[in-house]
Design a protein around this motif. Structure first.
Motif, PDB file in Angstrom:
ATOM      1  N   ASN A 252      54.733  10.614  23.415  1.00 33.69           N
ATOM      2  CA  ASN A 252      53.734  11.062  24.373  1.00 33.69           C
ATOM      3  C   ASN A 252      52.945  12.281  23.899  1.00 33.69           C
ATOM      4  OD1 ASN A 252      52.438  11.341  26.979  1.00 33.69           O
ATOM      5  ND2 ASN A 252      53.829  13.035  27.338  1.00 33.69           N
ATOM      6  N   PHE A 253      53.643  13.354  23.452  1.00 37.47           N
ATOM      7  CA  PHE A 253      52.945  14.588  23.115  1.00 37.47           C
ATOM      8  C   PHE A 253      51.976  14.399  21.947  1.00 37.47           C
ATOM      9  CE2 PHE A 253      56.646  16.689  25.229  1.00 37.47           C
ATOM     10  CZ  PHE A 253      55.913  17.272  26.239  1.00 37.47           C
TER      11      PHE A 253
ATOM     12  N   ALA B  13      58.021   7.559  25.035  1.00 37.53           N
ATOM     13  CA  ALA B  13      57.050   6.821  24.227  1.00 37.53           C
ATOM     14  C   ALA B  13      56.533   5.655  25.039  1.00 37.53           C
ATOM     15  CB  ALA B  13      57.692   6.319  22.933  1.00 37.53           C
ATOM     16  N   LYS B  14      55.261   5.321  24.854  1.00 37.65           N
ATOM     17  CA  LYS B  14      54.666   4.191  25.549  1.00 37.65           C
ATOM     18  C   LYS B  14      53.644   3.517  24.663  1.00 37.65           C
ATOM     19  CE  LYS B  14      51.571   7.313  28.102  1.00 37.65           C
ATOM     20  NZ  LYS B  14      51.121   7.693  29.453  1.00 37.65           N
TER      21      LYS B  14
ATOM     22  N   ALA C 232      56.226   4.518  30.659  1.00 40.32           N
ATOM     23  CA  ALA C 232      57.172   4.837  29.592  1.00 40.32           C
ATOM     24  C   ALA C 232      58.033   3.626  29.255  1.00 40.32           C
ATOM     25  CB  ALA C 232      58.048   6.006  30.010  1.00 40.32           C
ATOM     26  N   LEU C 233      58.099   3.303  27.957  1.00 36.34           N
ATOM     27  CA  LEU C 233      58.940   2.199  27.489  1.00 36.34           C
ATOM     28  C   LEU C 233      60.277   2.715  26.958  1.00 36.34           C
ATOM     29  CD1 LEU C 233      56.259   0.064  25.612  1.00 36.34           C
ATOM     30  CD2 LEU C 233      57.216  -0.346  27.868  1.00 36.34           C
ATOM     31  N   ILE C 234      60.272   3.927  26.369  1.00 40.35           N
ATOM     32  CA  ILE C 234      61.488   4.527  25.801  1.00 40.35           C
ATOM     33  C   ILE C 234      61.520   5.982  26.242  1.00 40.35           C
ATOM     34  CG2 ILE C 234      62.806   4.975  23.705  1.00 40.35           C
ATOM     35  CD1 ILE C 234      61.035   2.931  22.280  1.00 40.35           C
TER      36      ILE C 234
END
Length: 656
Positions: free
Chosen positions: A175-176, A107-108, A194-196
């Motif tokens: 992301n997706f 996730a970002k 990316a953060l996570i």
């Protein structure tokens, strides 16, 4: 109908009717994970769970619900959902039973176009951040302090729309899902790395541990057999991401119609202008022939002009206000950007500043410059509102001739004056020295008589002092007068030597290394407080000259270096070497150095910065004259606080 059902049941194998089923809950419409095309459920997760069902002999039933409903169902042991696929943060475990990792994701942060990038969590402080409730980002943040204003949303689409409406600043999305949504929200962009990091897992209710064990066994079997890798390549391979074919077909059809219309219009327009082009072709051909002839003449003239400019030994360059070089003959152009190219008064030179000043004032700029041991004249002339021509001409010889002429004029007048002053001072100085000698002898002879007379007359005083004290003071005064007279005599001798001509024909061959050794022995008392390093060339360079005069020059330079250095950290380097056909003697110190004003006057007679310490100001003047009589050259480089280097250059003499 009843009979039809009986027939169907009689056809279906009894093993299939008795087969257990697994209800797989899905919510995503995102390719390539879980999506529907023409009413058919497909995607990586669906195909994988179907293959797992085959291995554990269970029938898979796909049931679509909202994400929130699926989360409630998987926590409810009595729900109709057995398994769902969710993302879990890689460093956190969900409380429910979950399978081995299926596929990695992350996730970002997403922001509106034009907003600042998000480099890390610290960039979110004070911002309004949308988080999808119960998604893996929410799970991750539940264990970490939040320094931003959190806004819970049910879907990422809701977060993107609220960001467009100005209600929030950032959306942190998986992301997706975000990649599917970005084409629908063109004003939104990816704004961070990316953060996570997370991974897709199958998740079951805690009451179904046995089912999860079976799923994990089947998943491991697929990975070992390589079938899992084939599924990954099918759905996630480069260039193989799945899309919604129906919507794509509609968009392509609309695009094809638009292209056809544009093509038809283009054909009509092409037919219209082709006729006009044919009419102008003949005229253009004639004009082209004429233009080619003129361009050839201009090119020939340009080559001739270029050859003339390239032949000029001086640098000629045309630049604009951004310092883009429009033309140059490349002669010495490197000096303009060199750190060693500065004004003659040691101020630093910045080309851009000078060019902008000329353009703003529209007036020419001329300055004398220095580069290493060379002198240059720099001219900058405006030739347009945003262009200048830069002329660079070496003026080393002219500069040295001008300096020599000025110094010769000063020295000629000072030489005549010095000879007269020396003669006038010598006579009274001799009388003082002779009288002081008489006074000293008289005081020495009168001392016993003074002692004898004081015994006769205890209250007798000489000039208000006790006789013994008075005699000591008289003796000290005589010594002081004698030292002062001798100092005057030394200065007079320097003046005589300064004004005295020398015959060069009397010079003999002198070894520079011997000059260094003699000078060091004679200055040992001054140099003992400093670190002195000698670097002598072997074999020693020889020059034609007077050894005694050269000793005087080097002794004076060493004493000056000692005066300039501190006793604690003073360092002096004396070096002899050969360059081409020149013999070089240099002395370098790390002392206080000199400013440009002092450098201009160091060889002037009577100029000194040590007047209050007894300096006469004749040392370097005499040294300069001696070096010139030896047809040598003295170059001085010095900077305040960095030290001084004096470099003496002589013609190299071949050894006998």
């Amino acid at each position: 109908m009843k009979y039809l059902l009986i027939i169907l049941f009689s056809i279906i194998p009894s093993s299939l009717l008795a087969q257990e089923s697994i209800v797989f809950g899905v919510h995503s419409k995102t390719a390539p994970l879980e999506w529907r095309n023409n009413g058919v459920d497909q995607g990586f997760n669906i195909e994988l769970i179907n293959r797992i069902g085959q291995l554990i002999d269970k029938r898979i039933i796909v049931r679509r619900k909202s994400f929130q409903q699926l989360l409630e169902d998987v926590h409810n042991p009595n729900s109709d959902i057995d398994v769902i696929a969710v993302v879990s943060p890689v460093n956190l475990d969900r409380k429910l039973n979950q399978s081995d990792p299926i596929y990695a994701t992350h996730a970002k942060a997403y922001t509106l176009q034009g907003k600042a990038l998000i480099n890390n969590w610290a960039d979110l402080v004070g911002k309004r951040v949308a988080i999808k409730k119960s998604a893996f980002v929410d799970v991750y943040l539940s264990g970490y302090p939040q320094n931003f204003e959190r806004v819970d949303v049910d879907l990422y689409e809701t977060g993107f729309q609220q960001m467009i409406d100005g209600k929030i600043d950032v959306v942190i999305a998986e992301n997706f899902v975000a990649r599917r949504l970005l084409p629908l929200y063109p004003s939104v962009r990816s704004s961070s790395n990316a953060l996570i990091y997370g991974a897709f897992n199958f998740v079951c209710n805690g009451e179904k541990n046995a089912l999860m064990n079976q799923i994990n066994d089947a998943l491991r079997q697929l990975k070992l057999s390589g079938e899992y890798d084939k599924l990954v390549n099918k759905w996630f391979g480069t260039g193989r991401e799945k899309v919604d074919l129906t919507s794509t077909e509609k968009r392509m059809f609309s695009l094809a119609i638009l292209v056809a219309v544009i093509s038809a219009i283009g054909m009509i327009y092409t037919g219209f202008i082709s006729a006009s082009l044919r009419r102008h072709t003949k005229a253009l051909d004639a004009e082209l022939i004429q233009r080619n002839r003129i361009e050839a003449e201009i090119s020939e003239l340009s080559k001739q002009f270029q050859s003339v400019l390239d032949g000029i030994p001086h640098g000629v360059t045309i630049v604009n206000q951004e310092l883009q070089r429009l033309w140059s003959n490349d002669n010495n152009i490197h000096l303009l950007v060199s750190d060693e190219f500065f004004y003659i008064d040691n101020r630093s030179f910045v080309l851009k500043t000078a060019v902008l000043d000329v353009l703003s004032s529209q007036s020419s700029f001329i300055a004398d410059m220095q580069y290493q041991q060379q002198y240059w004249q720099l001219q900058i002339h405006p030739i347009a509102e945003d262009q200048v021509v830069i002329l660079l001409e070496e003026s080393t010889e002219q500069h040295r001739l001008r300096q020599a002429n000025e110094e010769a004029s000063r020295l000629a007048s000072l030489g005549e004056l010095s000879a007269g002053i020396a003669h006038e001072i010598n006579n009274p100085t001799g009388l003082i020295v002779h009288a002081v000698s008489l006074f000293s002898a008289a005081i020495k002879d009168l001392t016993p008589a003074t002692v004898h007379y004081q015994k006769q007359n205890p209250f007798w005083q000489v000039a208000g002092l006790q006789p013994q004290v008075a005699m000591e003071e008289l003796s000290h005064s005589c010594n002081t007068i004698e030292e002062g007279a001798k100092r005057i005599s030394r200065i007079v001798n320097d003046l005589k030597r300064y004004a005295m001509p020398h015959v060069a024909d009397e010079y003999t061959q002198v070894c520079l290394n011997d000059v260094v050794q003699v000078a060091l022995r004679l200055t040992a008392n001054q140099t003992k407080y400093h670190q002195v390093t000698t670097m002598q060339c072997e074999p020693s360079p020889h020059i034609k000259g007077d050894a005694q005069q050269l000793h005087q020059v080097l002794i004076n330079l060493i004493q000056n270096a000692c005066h300039a250095c501190s006793e604690q950290s003073g360092a002096i380097v004396i070096e002899t070497h050969v360059e081409d056909d020149k013999a070089i003697l240099s002395i370098t110190d790390n002392g206080c150095g000199m400013d440009s004003a002092t450098l201009k006057r160091i060889t002037e007679p009577f100029f000194t910065t040590r007047r209050n310490l007894g300096g006469s100001g004749l040392g370097l003047s005499v040294c300069s004259r001696i070096i010139k009589e030896h047809r040598g050259e003295m170059q001085v480089q010095s900077s305040l606080g960095k030290g001084t280097q004096i470099r003496l250059t002589f013609a190299l003499e071949q050894q006998d």
